[in-house]
Motif scaffolding. Structure first.
Motif, PDB file in Angstrom:
ATOM      1  N   ALA A  32      26.794  77.849  68.555  1.00  0.00           N
ATOM      2  CA  ALA A  32      26.483  78.082  69.970  1.00  0.00           C
ATOM      3  C   ALA A  32      27.281  77.143  70.866  1.00  0.00           C
ATOM      4  O   ALA A  32      27.804  77.550  71.909  1.00  0.00           O
ATOM      5  CB  ALA A  32      24.984  77.914  70.213  1.00  0.00           C
ATOM      6  N   SER A  33      27.396  75.887  70.457  1.00  0.00           N
ATOM      7  CA  SER A  33      28.157  74.924  71.243  1.00  0.00           C
ATOM      8  C   SER A  33      29.645  75.275  71.250  1.00  0.00           C
ATOM      9  O   SER A  33      30.302  75.188  72.293  1.00  0.00           O
ATOM     10  CB  SER A  33      27.946  73.513  70.692  1.00  0.00           C
ATOM     11  N   LEU A  34      30.162  75.664  70.101  1.00  0.00           N
ATOM     12  CA  LEU A  34      31.572  76.073  70.039  1.00  0.00           C
ATOM     13  C   LEU A  34      31.802  77.273  70.942  1.00  0.00           C
ATOM     14  O   LEU A  34      32.783  77.312  71.686  1.00  0.00           O
ATOM     15  CB  LEU A  34      31.993  76.381  68.602  1.00  0.00           C
ATOM     16  N   ALA A  35      30.888  78.241  70.887  1.00  0.00           N
ATOM     17  CA  ALA A  35      31.019  79.436  71.729  1.00  0.00           C
ATOM     18  C   ALA A  35      31.064  79.047  73.200  1.00  0.00           C
ATOM     19  O   ALA A  35      31.907  79.542  73.957  1.00  0.00           O
ATOM     20  CB  ALA A  35      29.862  80.392  71.457  1.00  0.00           C
ATOM     21  N   GLU A  36      30.192  78.144  73.592  1.00  0.00           N
ATOM     22  CA  GLU A  36      30.160  77.703  74.991  1.00  0.00           C
ATOM     23  C   GLU A  36      31.457  77.014  75.380  1.00  0.00           C
ATOM     24  O   GLU A  36      32.035  77.284  76.428  1.00  0.00           O
ATOM     25  CB  GLU A  36      28.977  76.758  75.202  1.00  0.00           C
ATOM     26  N   LEU A  42      28.308  83.935  71.133  1.00  0.00           N
ATOM     27  CA  LEU A  42      27.942  83.461  69.797  1.00  0.00           C
ATOM     28  C   LEU A  42      28.383  84.466  68.740  1.00  0.00           C
ATOM     29  O   LEU A  42      28.891  84.087  67.680  1.00  0.00           O
ATOM     30  CB  LEU A  42      26.431  83.218  69.732  1.00  0.00           C
ATOM     31  N   SER A  43      28.240  85.747  69.038  1.00  0.00           N
ATOM     32  CA  SER A  43      28.641  86.762  68.055  1.00  0.00           C
ATOM     33  C   SER A  43      30.155  86.730  67.813  1.00  0.00           C
ATOM     34  O   SER A  43      30.607  86.972  66.690  1.00  0.00           O
ATOM     35  CB  SER A  43      28.197  88.156  68.486  1.00  0.00           C
ATOM     36  N   THR A  44      30.926  86.398  68.836  1.00  0.00           N
ATOM     37  CA  THR A  44      32.385  86.292  68.665  1.00  0.00           C
ATOM     38  C   THR A  44      32.715  85.151  67.712  1.00  0.00           C
ATOM     39  O   THR A  44      33.562  85.300  66.825  1.00  0.00           O
ATOM     40  CB  THR A  44      33.090  86.087  70.014  1.00  0.00           C
ATOM     41  N   HIS A  58      43.358  85.090  71.057  1.00  0.00           N
ATOM     42  CA  HIS A  58      43.118  84.016  72.023  1.00  0.00           C
ATOM     43  C   HIS A  58      41.825  83.257  71.718  1.00  0.00           C
ATOM     44  O   HIS A  58      41.710  82.084  72.067  1.00  0.00           O
ATOM     45  CB  HIS A  58      43.154  84.527  73.467  1.00  0.00           C
ATOM     46  N   PHE A  59      40.886  83.885  71.031  1.00  0.00           N
ATOM     47  CA  PHE A  59      39.674  83.157  70.647  1.00  0.00           C
ATOM     48  C   PHE A  59      39.976  82.139  69.550  1.00  0.00           C
ATOM     49  O   PHE A  59      39.434  81.041  69.545  1.00  0.00           O
ATOM     50  CB  PHE A  59      38.559  84.110  70.234  1.00  0.00           C
ATOM     51  N   PHE A  60      40.850  82.505  68.621  1.00  0.00           N
ATOM     52  CA  PHE A  60      41.265  81.542  67.600  1.00  0.00           C
ATOM     53  C   PHE A  60      41.993  80.379  68.280  1.00  0.00           C
ATOM     54  O   PHE A  60      41.787  79.219  67.926  1.00  0.00           O
ATOM     55  CB  PHE A  60      42.166  82.210  66.555  1.00  0.00           C
ATOM     56  N   ALA A  63      39.512  78.081  69.923  1.00  0.00           N
ATOM     57  CA  ALA A  63      38.843  77.222  68.944  1.00  0.00           C
ATOM     58  C   ALA A  63      39.759  76.065  68.550  1.00  0.00           C
ATOM     59  O   ALA A  63      39.321  74.914  68.481  1.00  0.00           O
ATOM     60  CB  ALA A  63      38.441  78.034  67.711  1.00  0.00           C
ATOM     61  N   LEU A  64      41.017  76.356  68.315  1.00  0.00           N
ATOM     62  CA  LEU A  64      41.968  75.294  67.989  1.00  0.00           C
ATOM     63  C   LEU A  64      42.049  74.275  69.116  1.00  0.00           C
ATOM     64  O   LEU A  64      42.129  73.072  68.869  1.00  0.00           O
ATOM     65  CB  LEU A  64      43.356  75.889  67.707  1.00  0.00           C
ATOM     66  N   HIS A  65      42.011  74.753  70.341  1.00  0.00           N
ATOM     67  CA  HIS A  65      42.049  73.858  71.497  1.00  0.00           C
ATOM     68  C   HIS A  65      40.818  72.947  71.520  1.00  0.00           C
ATOM     69  O   HIS A  65      40.940  71.735  71.749  1.00  0.00           O
ATOM     70  CB  HIS A  65      42.145  74.673  72.785  1.00  0.00           C
ATOM     71  N   VAL A  66      39.657  73.515  71.259  1.00  0.00           N
ATOM     72  CA  VAL A  66      38.422  72.718  71.223  1.00  0.00           C
ATOM     73  C   VAL A  66      38.528  71.625  70.169  1.00  0.00           C
ATOM     74  O   VAL A  66      38.098  70.495  70.385  1.00  0.00           O
ATOM     75  CB  VAL A  66      37.188  73.616  70.960  1.00  0.00           C
ATOM     76  N   PHE A  67      39.140  71.943  69.038  1.00  0.00           N
ATOM     77  CA  PHE A  67      39.269  70.971  67.946  1.00  0.00           C
ATOM     78  C   PHE A  67      40.443  70.019  68.138  1.00  0.00           C
ATOM     79  O   PHE A  67      40.681  69.143  67.311  1.00  0.00           O
ATOM     80  CB  PHE A  67      39.422  71.681  66.602  1.00  0.00           C
ATOM     81  N   GLY A  68      41.206  70.190  69.208  1.00  0.00           N
ATOM     82  CA  GLY A  68      42.366  69.330  69.444  1.00  0.00           C
ATOM     83  C   GLY A  68      43.525  69.660  68.530  1.00  0.00           C
ATOM     84  O   GLY A  68      44.358  68.798  68.237  1.00  0.00           O
ATOM     85  N   GLU A  69      43.607  70.905  68.093  1.00  0.00           N
ATOM     86  CA  GLU A  69      44.634  71.325  67.135  1.00  0.00           C
ATOM     87  C   GLU A  69      45.520  72.446  67.671  1.00  0.00           C
ATOM     88  O   GLU A  69      46.147  73.156  66.902  1.00  0.00           O
ATOM     89  CB  GLU A  69      43.967  71.786  65.831  1.00  0.00           C
ATOM     90  N   ILE A  70      45.603  72.597  68.993  1.00  0.00           N
ATOM     91  CA  ILE A  70      46.364  73.703  69.554  1.00  0.00           C
ATOM     92  C   ILE A  70      47.858  73.612  69.208  1.00  0.00           C
ATOM     93  O   ILE A  70      48.546  74.631  69.106  1.00  0.00           O
ATOM     94  CB  ILE A  70      46.145  73.828  71.086  1.00  0.00           C
TER      95      ILE A  70
END
Length: 107
Positions: A32-36, A42-44, A58-60, A63-70
């Motif tokens: 849920a936090s990642l989705a936000e 959340l389903s995505t 773009h969702f992948f 996610a990479l951006h959130v993890f600092g791995e873009i």
């Protein structure tokens, strides 16, 4: 008519989804936090982590951006390191370069 997805592509997307799930859990981030953070539902996130081929790229990337791995995405097909492309270009280089006849005193 939609073409079937090649098995190596399907496997790569499934692995990426699995890796995103593992990275998320290692960072103690809920789905849920990642989705936000990604601006997704959340389903995505759940579908992405399962390797659903219908999840837009773009969702992948988000996610990479959130993890600092873009930068991993930025460097996937770095043209400066594209050995095959560079080799093909080198094969088409001329054997010799001739000087052009000068028509004026200018360079």
């Amino acid at each position: 008519m939609e073409l079937p997805v090649p098995l190596p592509v399907e496997r790569a997307i499934r692995k990426l989804g699995s890796d995103i799930s593992l990275a998320r859990r290692r960072r103690h981030i809920s789905q849920a936090s990642l989705a936000e953070r990604m601006g997704a539902s959340l389903s995505t996130v759940r579908r992405m982590e399962k390797g659903d081929l219908r999840v837009p790229i773009h969702f992948f990337a988000r996610a990479l951006h959130v993890f600092g791995e873009i930068q991993a995405l930025e460097n996937l097909l770095d043209t400066a390191k594209d050995d095959i492309g560079l080799t093909l270009m080198d094969e088409n280089l001329p054997k010799r370069v001739r000087s052009k006849a000068r028509t004026s005193g200018a360079l």
